[in-house]
Design an enzyme around this catalytic site. Sequence first.
Site, PDB file in Angstrom:
ATOM      1  N   TYR A  32      13.319  26.903  41.084  1.00 34.92           N
ATOM      2  CA  TYR A  32      12.324  25.864  40.294  1.00 34.92           C
ATOM      3  C   TYR A  32      10.839  26.038  40.765  1.00 34.92           C
ATOM      4  O   TYR A  32       9.960  26.549  39.684  1.00 34.92           O
ATOM      5  CB  TYR A  32      12.942  24.441  40.000  1.00 34.92           C
ATOM      6  CG  TYR A  32      11.771  23.624  39.723  1.00 34.92           C
ATOM      7  CD1 TYR A  32      11.770  23.430  38.077  1.00 34.92           C
ATOM      8  CD2 TYR A  32      10.852  22.635  40.373  1.00 34.92           C
ATOM      9  CE1 TYR A  32      10.738  22.724  37.382  1.00 34.92           C
ATOM     10  CE2 TYR A  32       9.841  21.924  39.726  1.00 34.92           C
ATOM     11  CZ  TYR A  32       9.713  21.972  38.361  1.00 34.92           C
ATOM     12  OH  TYR A  32       9.002  21.301  37.679  1.00 34.92           O
ATOM     13  N   VAL A  35      11.801   8.737  41.323  1.00 39.93           N
ATOM     14  CA  VAL A  35      12.198   7.646  42.465  1.00 39.93           C
ATOM     15  C   VAL A  35      11.787   6.450  41.882  1.00 39.93           C
ATOM     16  O   VAL A  35      12.488   5.116  42.216  1.00 39.93           O
ATOM     17  CB  VAL A  35      12.166   8.151  43.714  1.00 39.93           C
ATOM     18  CG1 VAL A  35      10.560   8.314  44.238  1.00 39.93           C
ATOM     19  CG2 VAL A  35      12.832   7.273  44.655  1.00 39.93           C
TER      20      VAL A  35
HETATM   21  P1  NAD Z   1      11.508  16.185  31.184  1.00 38.78           P
HETATM   22  O1  NAD Z   1      12.976  16.863  31.371  1.00 38.78           O
HETATM   23  O2  NAD Z   1      11.596  14.772  30.784  1.00 38.78           O
HETATM   24  O3  NAD Z   1      10.834  17.210  30.028  1.00 38.78           O
HETATM   25  C1  NAD Z   1      11.067  18.485  29.709  1.00 38.78           C
HETATM   26  C2  NAD Z   1      11.410  18.515  28.135  1.00 38.78           C
HETATM   27  O4  NAD Z   1      11.641  19.899  27.909  1.00 38.78           O
HETATM   28  C3  NAD Z   1      12.352  17.890  27.703  1.00 38.78           C
HETATM   29  O5  NAD Z   1      11.984  17.079  26.601  1.00 38.78           O
HETATM   30  C4  NAD Z   1      13.608  18.910  27.454  1.00 38.78           C
HETATM   31  O6  NAD Z   1      14.554  18.716  26.133  1.00 38.78           O
HETATM   32  C5  NAD Z   1      12.570  20.137  26.995  1.00 38.78           C
HETATM   33  N1  NAD Z   1      13.164  21.523  27.157  1.00 38.78           N
HETATM   34  C6  NAD Z   1      13.833  21.951  28.301  1.00 38.78           C
HETATM   35  N2  NAD Z   1      14.302  23.096  27.710  1.00 38.78           N
HETATM   36  C7  NAD Z   1      13.826  23.365  26.780  1.00 38.78           C
HETATM   37  C8  NAD Z   1      14.078  24.715  25.966  1.00 38.78           C
HETATM   38  N3  NAD Z   1      14.721  25.590  26.324  1.00 38.78           N
HETATM   39  N4  NAD Z   1      13.275  24.606  24.573  1.00 38.78           N
HETATM   40  C9  NAD Z   1      12.499  23.521  24.195  1.00 38.78           C
HETATM   41  N5  NAD Z   1      12.589  22.597  24.874  1.00 38.78           N
HETATM   42  C10 NAD Z   1      13.138  22.350  26.131  1.00 38.78           C
HETATM   43  O7  NAD Z   1      10.625  16.591  32.232  1.00 38.78           O
HETATM   44  P2  NAD Z   1       8.990  16.325  32.614  1.00 38.78           P
HETATM   45  O8  NAD Z   1       9.204  15.426  34.075  1.00 38.78           O
HETATM   46  O9  NAD Z   1       8.539  15.598  31.349  1.00 38.78           O
HETATM   47  O10 NAD Z   1       8.581  17.407  32.912  1.00 38.78           O
HETATM   48  C11 NAD Z   1       7.554  18.236  31.851  1.00 38.78           C
HETATM   49  C12 NAD Z   1       6.921  19.248  32.635  1.00 38.78           C
HETATM   50  O11 NAD Z   1       6.196  19.004  33.873  1.00 38.78           O
HETATM   51  C13 NAD Z   1       7.742  20.432  33.200  1.00 38.78           C
HETATM   52  O12 NAD Z   1       7.238  21.462  32.811  1.00 38.78           O
HETATM   53  C14 NAD Z   1       8.046  20.237  34.543  1.00 38.78           C
HETATM   54  O13 NAD Z   1       8.106  21.160  35.391  1.00 38.78           O
HETATM   55  C15 NAD Z   1       6.597  19.584  35.084  1.00 38.78           C
HETATM   56  N6  NAD Z   1       6.407  18.802  36.163  1.00 38.78           N
HETATM   57  C16 NAD Z   1       6.812  17.563  36.092  1.00 38.78           C
HETATM   58  C17 NAD Z   1       6.840  16.759  37.535  1.00 38.78           C
HETATM   59  C18 NAD Z   1       7.172  15.498  37.261  1.00 38.78           C
HETATM   60  O14 NAD Z   1       7.021  14.898  38.499  1.00 38.78           O
HETATM   61  N7  NAD Z   1       7.981  14.953  36.506  1.00 38.78           N
HETATM   62  C19 NAD Z   1       6.241  17.406  38.378  1.00 38.78           C
HETATM   63  C20 NAD Z   1       5.579  18.461  38.415  1.00 38.78           C
HETATM   64  C21 NAD Z   1       5.704  19.233  37.134  1.00 38.78           C
END
Ligand code: NAD
Length: 302
Positions: free
Chosen positions: A141, A189
């Site tokens: 990832y 968390v």
């Molecule tokens: P999340 O799982 O809530 O959101 C991801 C979204 O992408 C979901 O709505 C999911 O349905 C959609 N998705 C997944 N695969 C897909 C596909 N093939 N086609 C279309 N949509 C798809 O996660 P999040 O925490 O909101 O993460 C959002 C972004 O932020 C991601 O790119 C993640 O890598 C990044 N990120 C999040 C964090 C965190 O702390 N939450 C930290 C660093 C980076």
Amino acid sequence: MSRRAVVTGGAGFIGSHVVDLLLADGWRVAVLDDLSTGNEANVDASADLIQFDVSTSDGWLSALRGADTVFHLAALPRIQPSFDDPVGHELVNVVGAIRCVEACRDAGVRRLVVAGSSSSYGVPRRLPTPEDEPIDPLSPYALQKYAAERNCLVLGERYGVPTIALRFFNVYGPRSFSERNPLNAYSSVVGIFARQKAAGTALTVTGDGLQKRDFVYVTDVARANLAAAISERPFGVYNVGAGEPISILELAKLFDHPYVFVEERQGESRTTWADISRIRAELGWSPEVSLVEGIEYGEAEL
Ligand code: NAD
């Protein structure tokens, strides 16, 4: 005329807050999401929700037509599952990002904002960690998030699509908890503790609890996305964190509730701590919601 945005992953935790902020700011918004980890209920009714898989080649151009700005947040965002299915994660996290920047070129999009991750630093040598810290991913990832941002920046430069990558640290806040992804990310968390407290069960602290995380509230992250969208700077990479780490044990104590220790996870850094001086100086962004306020909002939400 109002600006038009497409938010991939806009049914997810962070993406849905980006959608809310854009709508409040007067934008017209379309969401592209396959609803694999996201939820339709997260998407405000005034945004258009298009069920769409970012890893496929078909349909991108018509999905982006008319948009001036694209926020690419769609991803399979959990560390542990990326060890179990690295190829499946690569297709969504990397190929999806490449398809996105290609489609931005074809559709004449004027700004791409892409979600990166602090996990790409691995175990950083410098704390707080600046953006020029060497990349050293500890999981598929983390590597994929770096490949995604780099592909968008390199191809964006070649294609004439101004692109900003935002490396989110540990984002928390409402909607972080998904029934489809329970208990498997540090990012949530804070939400897990809030739910455990509300359910009257002990908070589960992993390992010795001395690992530290830089928690940033989700509405602040949405504001960073908007700041990137309206910036005059064509290209850039920015950390998005609070700039103040806290240990998981200290976090548990803030909840004023019994806790127990559970087994440590592999493939994660001991400390995350963002150096946010670049984003403060260049995008004029700084976090507004303190951890104590953020926890209060989260508990009120349950
Ligand atoms: P999340 O799982 O809530 O959101 C991801 C979204 O992408 C979901 O709505 C999911 O349905 C959609 N998705 C997944 N695969 C897909 C596909 N093939 N086609 C279309 N949509 C798809 O996660 P999040 O925490 O909101 O993460 C959002 C972004 O932020 C991601 O790119 C993640 O890598 C990044 N990120 C999040 C964090 C965190 O702390 N939450 C930290 C660093 C980076």
